[in-house]
Design an enzyme around this catalytic site. Sequence first.
Site, short mmCIF file in Angstrom:
data_model
loop_
_atom_site.label_atom_id
_atom_site.label_comp_id
_atom_site.label_asym_id
_atom_site.label_seq_id
_atom_site.Cartn_x
_atom_site.Cartn_y
_atom_site.Cartn_z
N GLY A 236 2.66 -26.43 56.87
CA GLY A 236 3.51 -25.41 56.26
C GLY A 236 2.69 -24.21 55.87
CB ALA A 237 1.11 -22.68 53.67
CG MET A 238 -5.45 -24.01 55.13
SD MET A 238 -5.61 -25.74 54.62
CE MET A 238 -7.25 -25.71 53.88
CD GLU A 239 -5.36 -26.16 50.50
OE1 GLU A 239 -5.99 -27.21 50.33
OE2 GLU A 239 -4.35 -26.08 51.23
CG HIS B 107 2.12 -26.48 47.61
ND1 HIS B 107 2.56 -27.78 47.52
CD2 HIS B 107 0.94 -26.55 48.27
CE1 HIS B 107 1.68 -28.59 48.07
NE2 HIS B 107 0.69 -27.85 48.56
CD GLU B 108 -0.32 -23.84 50.60
OE1 GLU B 108 -1.56 -23.94 50.56
OE2 GLU B 108 0.41 -24.78 50.96
CD GLU C 274 -2.28 -30.79 49.84
OE1 GLU C 274 -1.27 -30.13 49.50
OE2 GLU C 274 -3.26 -30.25 50.39
CG HIS D 142 -3.66 -25.99 47.08
ND1 HIS D 142 -4.11 -27.24 46.71
CD2 HIS D 142 -2.65 -26.20 47.98
CE1 HIS D 142 -3.41 -28.16 47.35
NE2 HIS D 142 -2.52 -27.56 48.11
#
Length: 833
Positions: A256-259, A290-291, A313, A294
């Site tokens: 979905g995404a990366m932090e 969410h990201e 997570e 992180h």
Amino acid sequence: MSVLTRDEAQTRAGLLDVHRYTIELDLTTGDEVFDSRTLIRFSARADGDTFVEIRPAELRSVTLDGQPLDPEALDGNRLPLKNLTAGEHELRVHAHMRYSRTGEGMHRFTDPTDGETYVYTQLFLDDVQRVYAAFDQPDLKAVFELSVKAPRGWTVLANGVTEHTGDGLWKAAPTPLISTYLVAVAAGPWHSVRTEHRGLPFGLHCRRSLAPYLDTDADELLDVTRACFDRYHEKFDEPYPFDSYDQAFVPEFNAGAMENPGLVTFRDEFVYRSAVTDTERQTRAMVVAHEMAHMWFGDLVTLTWWDDIWLNESFAEYMGYQTLTEATRFTDTWTDFGVNRKAWGYDADQRPSTHPVAPEAVDDTASALLNFDGISYAKGASALRQLVTWLGEKDFLAGINTHFARHKFANATLADFIDSLAGATDRDVHAWADAWLRTTGVDTLSPHLAPGENGTCALTVDRAGSRPHRIAAGLYDRDLGDDGGHLLLRERLHLDLPQTGAHPIGKRPALLLLNDGDLSYAKVRFDPESFETVRKDLSGLPEPLTRAVVWNALRDAVRDGELAPTAYLETARAHLPLETDLAIVQGLLAFAATYITDRYVTPEERPAALATLSELCRDLMRRTEDGDHPGLRLIAVRHRIDAAAHPDTIAAWLADGTVPGGPELDPELRWRVLARLAVLGATDEAAIAAELERDPSATGQEGAARCRAALPEPDAKAKAWQAMFATDELSNYLFAATAEGFWQPEQADLVREYVPRYYEDAVAVAARRGPAIAVAAGRAFPAHAVDAENLRLGEQCLSDADPIPALRRKLADQLDDLARALRVRQGREIQGG
């Protein structure tokens, strides 16, 4: 490729301190490879041997402290560094590295709309080695200095602010101490929307062909970003630790995404080309939140080893939903979590592959990669929500802030986290962690009402499981002044389980609902009277989250063989047309379509089940003809298309370019209709090619691949199979789209010969192309074939074929779902007999 073991990582961390990476990437060397030069400054605490990781197309040269090393010494992905002496060292590595088409390493994508090319990195979990040489483990943090040579007209984004110094050379500001897998680059002719907030540069970036769609949503995205950023600064004592905050929407992204610190990458489906519901906008906003969480938990403080990935997570998942609720217009996020996200955790936790939220047996990186599942995300977030309920938010945040202060720009373990929480409370957090984080499975809570005097009763909750729970039990009575089936909340009882004794509740309620408010993680059952109330009056419950808990309980009952799938559909048919919450409607229709109609009912029952689903969608469409509920109408239209048993109605929609009464068919709906027509044999290659000419975008390419694979023709199936399994040309997204079209319940006879071929060919393509395609191949499982022979073939494959770990895990889960579907069908046959 050799995987890194925990023991090897601990040994290397004991030997080395890594100070700084200076990385030079040249993206102007052609379409297949790029140039990578890495200088690593590190020190050894003692004399010894170690290794550095790299996976080059060609290793050009290596020097250690000015002395050349033999590139031929590279063993797989490991270059030995022998006879290191205690003290400072410099390692220089020059290599040609291969671009990826699978979303791993440095992914390269050419936009079919305008021919522009983009590249970006995705280095999690151990794909650093596909881009630069590294001591690739999370607890060897370092400063990173990055420079990139890019083609004329490109912009380069990185973890820090970038500057174009001329001749296509871009330099990024040095990072603070971060882990190797968090380094990020995204380069191409980006369309950018830039602003500042609290003195920091913020940016949104996407492909040029998506520019109008990003511009339409830029205010919403930036409002959510600013609101979450400000709310986190109210919660956390540590300020945001990086020099900028860019969010890049990139093509063919696997997650979905990366932090990545300072440069979060998202799948660019979040730049909406077609109409979406408000729940889908909420999901995008949740991923933003969410990201961002992180940046503190994951980037500022990073796990020591991959056994604690759940900490990253679960924390981000919990904070994402909670912060979105507190800081934005999306104030009902926990309903979406309860009805959609949480089911992911419940399902994963009942399979043989389940594991504790905080597993102890993560011996290597291959094992770690398997734990990115519903347990690490949804169950972990549910556990943290229960922890906050039990501990109190004030003490929880105090413990979190202690954790950040103790371990900033460093690494930490579960033990460190629990110690930080324990210092903020008198409660026994260590015992809580043992019960919740080190155990597997889902507890089941069942109510028992014992009659007392004068029509009163007392509640006892039976707990099948071992965890303590703090829950609410909702007591609901019928509204006697209303004949519309409305239920009124009498009281919410707050219970700690296990109980010390029965709890008096007065007169028997029409409905007693355990875990009302969804603050714990458990399956709940109903007493007989409450179940009848649910069947008759579910839509009369006043709060969406309460209804979500009830629907989840019915879902669990179907999966556990305690409620017939047709009874679930009948309940949905009665109550869903009256539902107002988009997340509930979206989640229930998805479950009904994916599991009820396609797996749990028999082929003979399927036409009637699809008819029920179509009637339900027609009811929703009739209710939304006034235009006041566009989201509900869009969901209903989508699912009516997917459930169509005959082509005439949806073919007319496609020809007219609109659904009567709206909506007009945008690209997503047009491809959806065409895919269903392909399944029904009511379109052909010429129509697909014409639609692709109308929409030549990347999404259009995927739509065409899906439609072509869905055509009920032997030649179409053979071509699709060849593309997926006999060649390695499909990108990760085109592979997935082709697989989605291939298997169709309506075409079971046509594709029967491919079911046994699937196992051999999936094992082979996974071995050739690696984990990302292995996951896609696992999702390409013939789930429609709910029969004992498919189960036997799959179990034989696991036993004899030795699939790589990523595929083995996917197959094991798919086969468990298949066995569950068989049990559901067989249980109904037994009940019917």
